[in-house]
Design a protein around this motif. Structure first.
Motif, PDB file in Angstrom:
ATOM      1  N   LYS A   4       0.827  -1.211   0.000  1.00  0.00           N
ATOM      2  CA  LYS A   4       0.000   0.000   0.000  1.00  0.00           C
ATOM      3  C   LYS A   4       0.864   1.265   0.000  1.00  0.00           C
ATOM      4  O   LYS A   4       2.051   1.234   0.295  1.00  0.00           O
ATOM      5  CB  LYS A   4      -0.900   0.007   1.237  1.00  0.00           C
ATOM      6  CG  LYS A   4      -1.791  -1.211   1.397  1.00  0.00           C
ATOM      7  CD  LYS A   4      -2.600  -1.103   2.686  1.00  0.00           C
ATOM      8  CE  LYS A   4      -3.382  -2.377   2.976  1.00  0.00           C
ATOM      9  NZ  LYS A   4      -2.524  -3.462   3.484  1.00  0.00           N
ATOM     10  N   ILE A   5       0.199   2.371  -0.290  1.00  0.00           N
ATOM     11  CA  ILE A   5       0.795   3.693  -0.119  1.00  0.00           C
ATOM     12  C   ILE A   5       0.289   4.237   1.213  1.00  0.00           C
ATOM     13  O   ILE A   5      -0.921   4.334   1.434  1.00  0.00           O
ATOM     14  CB  ILE A   5       0.399   4.640  -1.269  1.00  0.00           C
ATOM     15  CG1 ILE A   5       1.007   4.144  -2.587  1.00  0.00           C
ATOM     16  CG2 ILE A   5       0.841   6.074  -0.974  1.00  0.00           C
ATOM     17  CD1 ILE A   5       0.562   4.929  -3.812  1.00  0.00           C
ATOM     18  N   GLY A   6       1.211   4.573   2.104  1.00  0.00           N
ATOM     19  CA  GLY A   6       0.837   5.131   3.400  1.00  0.00           C
ATOM     20  C   GLY A   6       0.835   6.654   3.346  1.00  0.00           C
ATOM     21  O   GLY A   6       1.718   7.260   2.742  1.00  0.00           O
ATOM     22  N   TYR A  30      -4.461   2.373  -0.588  1.00  0.00           N
ATOM     23  CA  TYR A  30      -3.987   3.415   0.323  1.00  0.00           C
ATOM     24  C   TYR A  30      -4.404   3.130   1.758  1.00  0.00           C
ATOM     25  O   TYR A  30      -5.479   2.582   2.014  1.00  0.00           O
ATOM     26  CB  TYR A  30      -4.557   4.779  -0.086  1.00  0.00           C
ATOM     27  CG  TYR A  30      -4.157   5.211  -1.479  1.00  0.00           C
ATOM     28  CD1 TYR A  30      -3.007   5.958  -1.696  1.00  0.00           C
ATOM     29  CD2 TYR A  30      -4.932   4.847  -2.589  1.00  0.00           C
ATOM     30  CE1 TYR A  30      -2.632   6.337  -2.977  1.00  0.00           C
ATOM     31  CE2 TYR A  30      -4.561   5.224  -3.876  1.00  0.00           C
ATOM     32  CZ  TYR A  30      -3.407   5.967  -4.054  1.00  0.00           C
ATOM     33  OH  TYR A  30      -3.034   6.336  -5.324  1.00  0.00           O
ATOM     34  N   ILE A  31      -3.546   3.560   2.677  1.00  0.00           N
ATOM     35  CA  ILE A  31      -3.920   3.586   4.088  1.00  0.00           C
ATOM     36  C   ILE A  31      -3.590   4.982   4.605  1.00  0.00           C
ATOM     37  O   ILE A  31      -2.457   5.450   4.482  1.00  0.00           O
ATOM     38  CB  ILE A  31      -3.229   2.474   4.906  1.00  0.00           C
ATOM     39  CG1 ILE A  31      -3.638   2.566   6.375  1.00  0.00           C
ATOM     40  CG2 ILE A  31      -1.712   2.490   4.744  1.00  0.00           C
ATOM     41  CD1 ILE A  31      -3.325   1.311   7.175  1.00  0.00           C
ATOM     42  N   TYR A  32      -4.610   5.665   5.094  1.00  0.00           N
ATOM     43  CA  TYR A  32      -4.466   7.055   5.545  1.00  0.00           C
ATOM     44  C   TYR A  32      -4.635   7.103   7.058  1.00  0.00           C
ATOM     45  O   TYR A  32      -5.633   6.625   7.601  1.00  0.00           O
ATOM     46  CB  TYR A  32      -5.519   7.938   4.873  1.00  0.00           C
ATOM     47  CG  TYR A  32      -5.427   9.398   5.260  1.00  0.00           C
ATOM     48  CD1 TYR A  32      -4.664  10.285   4.512  1.00  0.00           C
ATOM     49  CD2 TYR A  32      -6.093   9.893   6.384  1.00  0.00           C
ATOM     50  CE1 TYR A  32      -4.569  11.630   4.872  1.00  0.00           C
ATOM     51  CE2 TYR A  32      -6.002  11.222   6.753  1.00  0.00           C
ATOM     52  CZ  TYR A  32      -5.239  12.083   5.993  1.00  0.00           C
ATOM     53  OH  TYR A  32      -5.141  13.406   6.354  1.00  0.00           O
ATOM     54  N   ASP A  58       5.982   3.653  12.270  1.00  0.00           N
ATOM     55  CA  ASP A  58       6.055   2.246  12.700  1.00  0.00           C
ATOM     56  C   ASP A  58       4.741   1.521  12.403  1.00  0.00           C
ATOM     57  O   ASP A  58       4.736   0.375  11.933  1.00  0.00           O
ATOM     58  CB  ASP A  58       6.364   2.153  14.198  1.00  0.00           C
ATOM     59  CG  ASP A  58       7.811   2.482  14.525  1.00  0.00           C
ATOM     60  OD1 ASP A  58       8.662   2.402  13.612  1.00  0.00           O
ATOM     61  OD2 ASP A  58       8.088   2.827  15.689  1.00  0.00           O
ATOM     62  N   PHE A  59       3.634   2.203  12.680  1.00  0.00           N
ATOM     63  CA  PHE A  59       2.326   1.594  12.415  1.00  0.00           C
ATOM     64  C   PHE A  59       2.135   1.354  10.918  1.00  0.00           C
ATOM     65  O   PHE A  59       1.709   0.267  10.501  1.00  0.00           O
ATOM     66  CB  PHE A  59       1.203   2.482  12.947  1.00  0.00           C
ATOM     67  CG  PHE A  59      -0.162   2.028  12.507  1.00  0.00           C
ATOM     68  CD1 PHE A  59      -0.755   0.910  13.081  1.00  0.00           C
ATOM     69  CD2 PHE A  59      -0.831   2.688  11.486  1.00  0.00           C
ATOM     70  CE1 PHE A  59      -2.003   0.461  12.649  1.00  0.00           C
ATOM     71  CE2 PHE A  59      -2.072   2.254  11.049  1.00  0.00           C
ATOM     72  CZ  PHE A  59      -2.659   1.139  11.632  1.00  0.00           C
ATOM     73  N   LEU A  60       2.445   2.358  10.102  1.00  0.00           N
ATOM     74  CA  LEU A  60       2.252   2.216   8.651  1.00  0.00           C
ATOM     75  C   LEU A  60       3.133   1.108   8.077  1.00  0.00           C
ATOM     76  O   LEU A  60       2.698   0.345   7.215  1.00  0.00           O
ATOM     77  CB  LEU A  60       2.529   3.553   7.948  1.00  0.00           C
ATOM     78  CG  LEU A  60       1.498   4.662   8.195  1.00  0.00           C
ATOM     79  CD1 LEU A  60       1.962   5.973   7.571  1.00  0.00           C
ATOM     80  CD2 LEU A  60       0.125   4.282   7.660  1.00  0.00           C
ATOM     81  N   ASN A  64       2.299  -2.876   5.913  1.00  0.00           N
ATOM     82  CA  ASN A  64       2.841  -3.289   4.609  1.00  0.00           C
ATOM     83  C   ASN A  64       2.788  -2.170   3.562  1.00  0.00           C
ATOM     84  O   ASN A  64       2.290  -2.359   2.453  1.00  0.00           O
ATOM     85  CB  ASN A  64       2.081  -4.528   4.097  1.00  0.00           C
ATOM     86  CG  ASN A  64       2.826  -5.240   2.977  1.00  0.00           C
ATOM     87  OD1 ASN A  64       4.054  -5.259   2.956  1.00  0.00           O
ATOM     88  ND2 ASN A  64       2.088  -5.817   2.044  1.00  0.00           N
ATOM     89  N   VAL A  65       3.321  -0.991   3.929  1.00  0.00           N
ATOM     90  CA  VAL A  65       3.368   0.109   2.958  1.00  0.00           C
ATOM     91  C   VAL A  65       4.711   0.108   2.230  1.00  0.00           C
ATOM     92  O   VAL A  65       5.728  -0.319   2.768  1.00  0.00           O
ATOM     93  CB  VAL A  65       3.123   1.485   3.622  1.00  0.00           C
ATOM     94  CG1 VAL A  65       1.749   1.541   4.254  1.00  0.00           C
ATOM     95  CG2 VAL A  65       4.206   1.834   4.638  1.00  0.00           C
TER      96      VAL A  65
END
Length: 236
Positions: A4-6, A30-32, A58-60, A64-65
């Motif tokens: 994904k794109i963080g 995406y993860i926002y 760290d979370f992103l 798996n970004v």
């Protein structure tokens, strides 16, 4: 590539960048991360902000970004350099005020609206020094509290602060305004209602284009024809 794109910001501001990313790369996922709990970033100390941003990174990474977009001018100007050192294997894209764009468009009288932290930052002053041409006037406006009331969608206080910060420039022949905080892209109409003839510049499209360029360079673009997913996480 299924990675994904963080993207992260201190709340809803960076959603404007997410929108541009999805326009040019609709097949990416995406993860926002909207860190409303710690809004505004600009009122945190450097140490506090580094702790906040490293926790988000760290979370992103755990999600798996393949690239992280810092959709916040303040976090970019104060933390990007150190984040690149701490995470040498991660690609970071920062967001800075679109001062270069205004200068390249030959605007003669530009206002730069941003958080006090972004206004004070070395990076902002470097952008002015590197891009301002002869005869171009650039005025910096530290808009304390504005991002916070935009985050809370407090229309009355938004109008009150805009009047406070912009009214004095109404008849000053302002031809452009640089929106140096991603939250401000949500109130373009309100800004234009005060200074009607000014062109508004933000860095959203530039950030999206640079993100795509870096993914191409690193051979990380998703070549699928299927539309990607979007996950938004609010830390309230």
């Amino acid at each position: 590539m299924n990675m994904k794109i963080g993207v992260f910001d201190s709340g809803i501001g960076g959603l404007t960048i997410l929108k541009e990313l999805k326009k040019i790369m609709p097949n990416e996922s995406y993860i926002y991360y909207a860190d409303s709990k710690n809004n505004p970033f600009g009122e945190k100390s450097n140490e506090e902000l580094m702790t906040i941003t490293t926790n988000i990174v760290d979370f992103l990474i755990s999600q798996n970004v393949k690239i992280i977009v810092i959709a916040c001018n303040t976090a970019t100007t104060r933390c990007l350099k150190n984040l690149k050192i701490l995470y040498p294997n991660m690609i970071f894209i920062g967001t800075v005020p679109a001062i270069k764009v205004a200068c390249d468009k030959n605007c003669k009288n530009t206002l730069v609206m941003a958080t006090p932290a972004t206004i004070k930052s070395e990076r902002t002053h470097e952008l002015i020094k590197d891009n301002r041409k002869k005869g171009q006037k650039i005025t910096l406006i530290p808009c304390k509290g504005l991002a916070n009331v935009i985050e809370r969608k407090d229309k009355e206080k938004i109008d009150k602060l805009l009047t406070k910060y912009l009214n004095k420039y109404k008849n000053k022949n302002i031809d452009s305004i640089v929106l140096g905080c991603t939250h401000y892209s949500h109130i373009k109409k309100e800004i234009k209602s005060i200074i009607k003839d000014a062109k508004l510049f933000d860095g959203n499209k530039g950030v999206a284009n640079e993100t795509k360029r870096q993914l191409e360079i690193h051979n990380l673009l998703n070549n699928s024809n299927e539309k990607g997913s979007t996950k938004i996480i609010y830390n309230k």
